[in-house]
Design a protein around this motif. Structure first.
Motif, mmCIF file in Angstrom:
data_model
loop_
_atom_site.group_PDB
_atom_site.id
_atom_site.type_symbol
_atom_site.label_atom_id
_atom_site.label_comp_id
_atom_site.label_asym_id
_atom_site.label_seq_id
_atom_site.Cartn_x
_atom_site.Cartn_y
_atom_site.Cartn_z
ATOM 1 N N LEU A 74 -18.772 6.472 65.566
ATOM 2 C CA LEU A 74 -18.607 6.307 67.018
ATOM 3 C C LEU A 74 -19.584 7.177 67.793
ATOM 4 O O LEU A 74 -20.230 6.731 68.745
ATOM 5 N N PHE A 75 -19.693 8.435 67.360
ATOM 6 C CA PHE A 75 -20.552 9.388 68.069
ATOM 7 C C PHE A 75 -22.015 8.946 68.009
ATOM 8 O O PHE A 75 -22.711 8.907 69.021
ATOM 9 N N VAL A 76 -22.464 8.601 66.817
ATOM 10 C CA VAL A 76 -23.867 8.220 66.633
ATOM 11 C C VAL A 76 -24.172 6.950 67.430
ATOM 12 O O VAL A 76 -25.186 6.855 68.117
ATOM 13 N N LYS A 77 -23.239 6.017 67.389
ATOM 14 C CA LYS A 77 -23.446 4.751 68.090
ATOM 15 C C LYS A 77 -23.544 4.978 69.597
ATOM 16 O O LYS A 77 -24.419 4.446 70.271
ATOM 17 N N ARG A 78 -22.642 5.836 70.094
ATOM 18 C CA ARG A 78 -22.640 6.096 71.536
ATOM 19 C C ARG A 78 -23.939 6.764 71.979
ATOM 20 O O ARG A 78 -24.534 6.376 72.970
ATOM 21 N N LEU A 79 -24.377 7.738 71.211
ATOM 22 C CA LEU A 79 -25.623 8.440 71.584
ATOM 23 C C LEU A 79 -26.819 7.511 71.521
ATOM 24 O O LEU A 79 -27.702 7.558 72.367
ATOM 25 N N GLN A 80 -26.837 6.668 70.503
ATOM 26 C CA GLN A 80 -27.988 5.766 70.377
ATOM 27 C C GLN A 80 -28.011 4.755 71.513
ATOM 28 O O GLN A 80 -29.069 4.350 71.964
ATOM 29 N N HIS A 81 -26.830 4.405 72.018
ATOM 30 C CA HIS A 81 -26.774 3.486 73.162
ATOM 31 C C HIS A 81 -27.264 4.145 74.439
ATOM 32 O O HIS A 81 -27.806 3.493 75.303
ATOM 33 N N ASP A 82 -27.011 5.483 74.499
ATOM 34 C CA ASP A 82 -27.413 6.214 75.705
ATOM 35 C C ASP A 82 -28.929 6.376 75.797
ATOM 36 O O ASP A 82 -29.458 6.604 76.864
#
Ligand SMILES: Nc1ncnc2c1ncn2[C@@H]1O[C@H](COP(=O)(O)OP(=O)(O)O)[C@@H](O)[C@H]1O
Ligand SMILES: [Mg+2]
Length: 267
Positions: free
Chosen positions: A258-266
């Motif tokens: 979740l964390f990695v996905k969210r950051l990559q989206h940002d």
């Protein structure tokens, strides 16, 4: 002493932290954190805001005193220059000073002394704390400033510099202490986007030169590029750790995903 015919150990431990625990009041900020760092290794520490990343760095640097756990510098603490501290026992000022001597921090907001020139900021630690000859500290500071392209800022004050320049001075100030371990706490997160590249470039060069470092960062592409190991923290615990490519590209734990996905989206 090892027998002369035994091979040199392949990896040399710089730091071993075991079961680091820290609470602020009822808030258990670190729970049983283990970290191993070998010479020349780059560890990226990632995780959401409030997960305890800064507290880990501050604990390793003696700016925060953990409630429990151990920190060992050197192969077994008994080696020349080795150090072993048990935070569960009584920890004296000497222990903390010895701990602080082994690593140097680069802060998110640079933390330069505002009333001192760039040069004075850099030589303050070596001269006042480490008691090195001033001429030697100045020569070293000038060499390091040249390296990061800031020779012409030697006599400037921090307010006269851009954030990127201040952070490069912050890095030079850490290097001037000749620490065994460099600790970076989100070194680029206070910078305007166009200034991030210069600072990351300097850190990447240091990694290539073989400096041992822990970098707290939200720059995942950078982390994947320079880090040997990535540690993902959440809620004061290590959720996942491993080779950078594995943790960042194929995380196993849901929270890491979740964390990695969210950051990559940002990005
Ligand atoms: N000096 C302090 N006093 C009280 N609480 C603190 C202090 N420093 C950090 N905390 C708390 O500890 C937790 C972890 O903080 P921190 O290590 O700064 O996390 P991170 O760097 O991952 O954002 C947060 O809940 C924060 O509010
Ligand atoms: Mg932090």
């Amino acid at each position: 002493m090892s027998p002369t015919n035994s091979p040199e150990p392949r990896v040399t431990s710089v730091l071993k932290a075991r079961n680091l625990a820290k609470a602020f009041g009822n808030n258990k900020v670190l729970r049983d954190i283990d970290i191993d760092i070998h010479r020349g290794q780059v560890v990226a520490l990632i995780g959401p805001s409030g997960s305890g990343k800064t507290t880990v760095l501050r604990s390793l640097n003696g700016l925060e005193v953990p409630d429990g756990g151990t920190v060992t510098f050197g192969d077994n603490g008994g080696d020349s220059g080795g150090l072993a501290i048990d935070f569960g026992a009584k920890v004296g000022k000497k222990d903390i000073a010895a701990l602080r001597d082994r690593s140097a921090m680069v802060f998110q907001h640079y933390n330069l002394f505002p009333h001192m020139t760039v040069l004075k900021n850099i030589i303050e630690g070596p001269v006042q704390v480490q008691k090195r000859p001033k001429a030697e500290a100045v020569a070293e500071a000038e060499r390091l400033l040249e390296r990061v392209g800031l020779s012409d800022k030697r006599d400037a004050y921090p307010f006269e510099l851009s954030g990127g320049q201040q952070q490069r001075v912050g890095i030079v100030r850490a290097l001037a202490l000749k620490p065994q371990l460099l600790l970076f706490d989100e070194p680029t997160s206070a910078l305007d986007p166009e200034l991030v590249g210069d600072v990351l470039g300097v850190i990447k060069e240091l990694a290539e030169e073989g400096w041992t470092m822990v970098i707290v960062t939200h720059e995942l592409a950078f982390a994947q590029h320079v880090a040997d190991e990535v540690i993902f923290m959440d809620g004061g615990v290590v959720v996942e750790r491993g080779p950078a490519a594995e943790v960042l590209r194929a995380p196993r734990q849901e929270r890491t995903k979740l964390f990695v996905k969210r950051l990559q989206h940002d990005v």
